[in-house]
Scaffold this active site. Structure first.
Site, mmCIF file in Angstrom:
data_model
loop_
_atom_site.group_PDB
_atom_site.id
_atom_site.type_symbol
_atom_site.label_atom_id
_atom_site.label_comp_id
_atom_site.label_asym_id
_atom_site.label_seq_id
_atom_site.Cartn_x
_atom_site.Cartn_y
_atom_site.Cartn_z
ATOM 1 N N LYS A 174 3.877 -0.413 -2.304
ATOM 2 C CA LYS A 174 2.166 -0.272 -2.701
ATOM 3 C C LYS A 174 1.972 0.782 -1.909
ATOM 4 O O LYS A 174 1.607 0.558 -0.625
ATOM 5 C CB LYS A 174 1.448 -1.266 -2.692
ATOM 6 C CG LYS A 174 -0.038 -0.978 -3.373
ATOM 7 C CD LYS A 174 -1.066 -1.773 -2.733
ATOM 8 C CE LYS A 174 -1.636 -0.820 -1.717
ATOM 9 N NZ LYS A 174 -2.406 0.448 -2.062
ATOM 10 N N GLY A 227 -1.045 -0.150 8.668
ATOM 11 C CA GLY A 227 -2.522 0.327 8.264
ATOM 12 C C GLY A 227 -3.162 0.026 9.349
ATOM 13 O O GLY A 227 -3.067 -0.128 10.604
ATOM 14 N N SER A 228 -4.515 -0.448 8.924
ATOM 15 C CA SER A 228 -5.733 -0.629 10.117
ATOM 16 C C SER A 228 -5.516 -2.096 10.683
ATOM 17 O O SER A 228 -4.741 -3.211 9.897
ATOM 18 C CB SER A 228 -7.131 -0.467 9.464
ATOM 19 O OG SER A 228 -7.159 -1.411 8.447
ATOM 20 N N VAL A 231 -7.195 -4.780 8.189
ATOM 21 C CA VAL A 231 -6.328 -5.214 6.917
ATOM 22 C C VAL A 231 -5.083 -5.745 7.435
ATOM 23 O O VAL A 231 -4.868 -6.791 6.791
ATOM 24 C CB VAL A 231 -6.238 -3.807 6.097
ATOM 25 C CG1 VAL A 231 -5.306 -4.360 4.808
ATOM 26 C CG2 VAL A 231 -7.443 -3.467 5.574
ATOM 27 N N GLY A 232 -4.455 -5.721 8.515
ATOM 28 C CA GLY A 232 -3.482 -6.184 8.660
ATOM 29 C C GLY A 232 -3.576 -7.630 9.087
ATOM 30 O O GLY A 232 -2.921 -8.427 8.846
ATOM 31 N N GLU A 249 2.143 -3.091 11.638
ATOM 32 C CA GLU A 249 1.912 -1.847 12.417
ATOM 33 C C GLU A 249 0.589 -1.673 12.330
ATOM 34 O O GLU A 249 0.322 -0.936 11.123
ATOM 35 C CB GLU A 249 2.985 -0.646 12.259
ATOM 36 C CG GLU A 249 4.462 -1.244 12.634
ATOM 37 C CD GLU A 249 4.561 -1.446 14.132
ATOM 38 O OE1 GLU A 249 3.787 -0.806 14.639
ATOM 39 O OE2 GLU A 249 5.526 -2.120 14.731
ATOM 40 N N CYS A 283 -1.471 7.414 14.101
ATOM 41 C CA CYS A 283 -1.706 6.132 14.779
ATOM 42 C C CYS A 283 -1.450 6.343 16.095
ATOM 43 O O CYS A 283 -1.861 5.508 17.217
ATOM 44 C CB CYS A 283 -0.539 5.092 14.289
ATOM 45 S SG CYS A 283 0.989 5.706 14.206
ATOM 46 N N GLU A 384 -10.822 2.687 17.470
ATOM 47 C CA GLU A 384 -9.985 3.750 17.030
ATOM 48 C C GLU A 384 -11.204 4.517 15.788
ATOM 49 O O GLU A 384 -11.713 3.873 14.865
ATOM 50 C CB GLU A 384 -8.849 3.178 16.050
ATOM 51 C CG GLU A 384 -8.112 4.271 15.432
ATOM 52 C CD GLU A 384 -6.810 3.661 14.386
ATOM 53 O OE1 GLU A 384 -7.191 2.759 13.886
ATOM 54 O OE2 GLU A 384 -5.828 3.982 14.803
HETATM 55 P P1 NAD Z 1 -5.807 0.546 5.670
HETATM 56 O O1 NAD Z 1 -5.671 -0.603 6.529
HETATM 57 O O2 NAD Z 1 -7.197 0.835 4.859
HETATM 58 O O3 NAD Z 1 -4.665 0.710 4.457
HETATM 59 C C1 NAD Z 1 -3.156 0.363 4.590
HETATM 60 C C2 NAD Z 1 -2.717 -0.033 3.382
HETATM 61 O O4 NAD Z 1 -3.097 -1.395 2.775
HETATM 62 C C3 NAD Z 1 -3.204 0.730 1.877
HETATM 63 O O5 NAD Z 1 -1.921 1.019 1.129
HETATM 64 C C4 NAD Z 1 -4.193 -0.126 1.370
HETATM 65 O O6 NAD Z 1 -4.362 0.092 -0.061
HETATM 66 C C5 NAD Z 1 -3.517 -1.381 1.752
HETATM 67 N N1 NAD Z 1 -4.562 -2.477 1.537
HETATM 68 C C6 NAD Z 1 -5.795 -2.425 1.731
HETATM 69 N N2 NAD Z 1 -6.376 -3.573 1.763
HETATM 70 C C7 NAD Z 1 -5.380 -4.675 1.363
HETATM 71 C C8 NAD Z 1 -5.293 -5.895 1.247
HETATM 72 N N3 NAD Z 1 -6.398 -6.858 1.160
HETATM 73 N N4 NAD Z 1 -4.031 -6.820 1.220
HETATM 74 C C9 NAD Z 1 -2.961 -5.813 1.129
HETATM 75 N N5 NAD Z 1 -3.015 -4.417 1.317
HETATM 76 C C10 NAD Z 1 -4.427 -3.785 1.414
HETATM 77 O O7 NAD Z 1 -5.192 1.994 6.481
HETATM 78 P P2 NAD Z 1 -5.288 3.077 6.093
HETATM 79 O O8 NAD Z 1 -6.848 3.824 6.293
HETATM 80 O O9 NAD Z 1 -4.491 3.760 5.023
HETATM 81 O O10 NAD Z 1 -4.220 4.011 7.374
HETATM 82 C C11 NAD Z 1 -5.105 4.220 8.809
HETATM 83 C C12 NAD Z 1 -4.590 3.039 9.669
HETATM 84 O O11 NAD Z 1 -3.201 2.882 9.689
HETATM 85 C C13 NAD Z 1 -5.039 3.457 10.962
HETATM 86 O O12 NAD Z 1 -5.698 2.354 11.529
HETATM 87 C C14 NAD Z 1 -3.834 3.624 11.793
HETATM 88 O O13 NAD Z 1 -3.858 3.532 13.017
HETATM 89 C C15 NAD Z 1 -2.935 2.900 10.865
HETATM 90 N N6 NAD Z 1 -1.487 3.291 11.119
HETATM 91 C C16 NAD Z 1 -0.778 2.736 12.206
HETATM 92 C C17 NAD Z 1 0.648 3.091 12.507
HETATM 93 C C18 NAD Z 1 1.448 2.226 13.179
HETATM 94 O O14 NAD Z 1 2.561 2.620 13.345
HETATM 95 N N7 NAD Z 1 1.065 1.498 14.161
HETATM 96 C C19 NAD Z 1 1.143 4.285 11.697
HETATM 97 C C20 NAD Z 1 0.195 4.809 10.819
HETATM 98 C C21 NAD Z 1 -1.159 4.435 10.662
#
Ligand code: NAD
Length: 496
Positions: A174, A227-228, A231-232, A249, A283, A384
């Site tokens: 996804k 992701g964030s 959400v993580g 991550e 990130c 962030e």
């Molecule tokens: P996000 O958390 O908004 O979304 C990440 C993914 O999760 C997307 O595919 C989103 O659709 C999905 N998602 C959203 N809600 C969900 C839920 N309830 N259940 C399951 N999946 C869900 O993040 P973003 O805006 O796409 O990316 C930016 C973030 O990612 C920043 O915080 C950045 O630091 C982080 N990031 C971290 C790394 C790392 O390796 N640590 C690398 C790249 C980005």
């Protein structure tokens, strides 16, 4: 302009919802890239079922044979690098050199992980007993759910999907809703390379619809999420009841420390690309710079001068050095934090505004922004922002710099600029992050070393390197007794 579909059980199919969402260029909102499936949990469930059935066969395919398909995929991505990079720049805005780098990481990771088809080493150890073998082997887990962000639309999916496959798992992918085209292109490459039906499935759509379904399904045995942090945390809570292996991550607030003996020219260059590369949407972006008071003024003057001169525009224009924010929402977050920084009393040294006229009229552009004289506890130095905003923080000593560096909830990446090897090693030991640099910015990972963060950035797993195999496989310890008799665990001394 095309309609794009989900990929389930080897076919490109529409969502049960019958609904589509638009994907537009963040540098030019009049540029419609495509329409994608607004999927629901029932699409996710069908994909999981396809992956579950395919797993029964894929797990038995010898790993070197799985790898042959992956080697072909790597070569196909390499053949299409330029086209994929251009699509990615249109889709999410970062400049062409950066999207070429993103695609190159996918190529490197796919070649590297395909090589693991002939390794995936386990251990053989001496047994305590005669005529007995003792060893450990890796086994796959089953269906892997791969949930990815938009800032590395091809690199991050490859970091997860390719190790999952080489270990013998099947995949439901996804991607972020802001970058579905790169995801479709990546899956098309795998299809063309010969991935059997059901082994890789793609479902586009919202996090709460598709992502959430993947985190709760019993049949999904491992979730790899980037992701964030917010959400993580939700993902972690939802996967816990079914005891899924969960790899997270998440966010970062990375730091560059500049000591009084630093090569300032190099440090300015590092802060520029670490802070404003990908418009600060990495990130690993260096959103904090901690500078020794003896070189503070000299550093700040040069840094501000260079930031002011950065050319901001459409990433497809080769003269552009910094692209747009990825979306209106992200741009609004940046402007909100600039306001917060002002109210907190940080000194705006350059930038601070949205760019709206001329070449910027149709996109989400923001000036490269530097806050000076920032106190470590201010929100702009703690949270962030994910935009082109850097906080410069003065310090009096190496020890204070390290304390400030560690004084955030995140722990992804840190760096030090110094000529003193003792300080460099002490900082490497004392900064609690997953990645560390000396005399280089906080960005730029290589695929054959582990990648990931500590504290609120990660939950102890790593991707890339052979560490990725640990996410997508489990150990099985195997004892083979070929003595033909019952042996006791404690060796009888008379048998020695
Ligand atoms: P996000 O958390 O908004 O979304 C990440 C993914 O999760 C997307 O595919 C989103 O659709 C999905 N998602 C959203 N809600 C969900 C839920 N309830 N259940 C399951 N999946 C869900 O993040 P973003 O805006 O796409 O990316 C930016 C973030 O990612 C920043 O915080 C950045 O630091 C982080 N990031 C971290 C790394 C790392 O390796 N640590 C690398 C790249 C980005």
């Amino acid at each position: 302009m095309a309609n794009h579909y989900n990929y389930i059980d080897g076919s490109w199919v529409p969502s049960d919802s019958g609904e589509l969402f638009e994907n537009r260029n963040p540098a030019d909102q009049s540029d419609l890239i495509g329409l994608f499936q607004q999927s629901t949990s029932s699409d996710a469930d069908r994909a999981i079922e396809a992956a579950r059935r395919a797993y029964l066969r894929w797990r038995l395919v010898p790993a070197p044979r799985r790898a042959e398909i992956l080697f072909r995929a790597a070569q196909l991505i390499a053949n299409r690098k330029e086209e994929l990079a251009r699509d990615m720049t249109r889709e999410m805005g970062k400049v062409l050199d950066e999207t070429r780098g993103d695609v190159q990481e996918a190529i490197d990771m796919t070649f590297f992980m395909a090589g693991e088809g002939r390794r995936q080493y386990g251990q053989t150890v001496p047994s305590e007993l005669r005529d007995k073998f003792a060893m450990s082997v890796r086994q796959p887990l089953g269906v892997a759910a791969i949930i990815t962000p938009w800032n590395f639309p091809m690199a991050i999916p490859s970091w997860k999907i390719i190790p999952a496959l080489v270990c013998g798992n099947t995949v439901v992918f996804k991607p972020a809703t802001l970058t579905p085209l790169s995801a479709v292109s990546f899956v098309k490459v795998l299809e063309e390379a010969g991935i059997p039906k059901g082994v890789v499935n793609l479902v586009t759509g919202g996090g709460e619809q598709v992502g959430a379904a993947l985190t709760v399904a019993e049949e999904v045995r491992v979730v790899s999420f980037t992701g964030s942090t917010a959400v993580g945390r939700t993902v972690s809570e939802r996967t816990a009841p079914s005891f899924k292996k969960t790899h997270l991550e998440m966010g970062g607030k990375n730091v560059i420390l500049i000591m009084d003996d630093a090569n300032l020219e190099l440090a300015v260059e590092g802060c520029l690309w670490g802070g404003f590369g990908t418009s600060g949407q990495r990130c690993t972006a260096a959103s904090r710079v901690v500078v020794h008071e003896k070189v503070y003024r000299a550093f700040l003057d040069q840094f501000v001068e260079r930031a002011r001169a950065l050319r901001v525009g459409n990433g497809l224009d080769p003269s552009t050095q910094m692209g747009p924010s990825v979306s209106r929402g992200q741009l609004e977050t940046v402007t909100r934090y600039v306001e917060i920084g002002r109210k907190e009393g940080a000194r705006l040294a350059c930038g601070g505004g949205v760019l709206a006229g001329g070449v910027h009229a149709k996109g989400f552009f923001h000036e490269p922004t530097i806050f000076a004289d920032v106190a470590p506890g201010m929100r702009i130095a703690q949270e962030e922002i994910f935009g082109p905003v850097v906080s410069v923080i003065p310090c009096r000593s190496f020890e204070e710099a390290v304390e400030i560096g560690n004084g955030v909830q995140y722990g992804l990446s840190a760096s030090i600029y110094t000529q003193d090897v003792n300080r460099a090693f002490a900082a490497m030991r004392d900064l609690y992050t997953g990645i560390f640099y000396v005399n280089a910015p906080t960005i730029g990972a290589e695929v054959h070393l582990p990648f990931g963060g500590t504290k609120a950035t990660g939950n102890g797993h790593r991707e890339a390197g052979t560490a990725a195999l640990d996410v997508f496989s489990e150990w099985k310890s195997v004892y083979v007794d070929f003595s033909g008799r019952l042996q006791r665990a404690q060796i009888d001394p008379t048998e020695l």
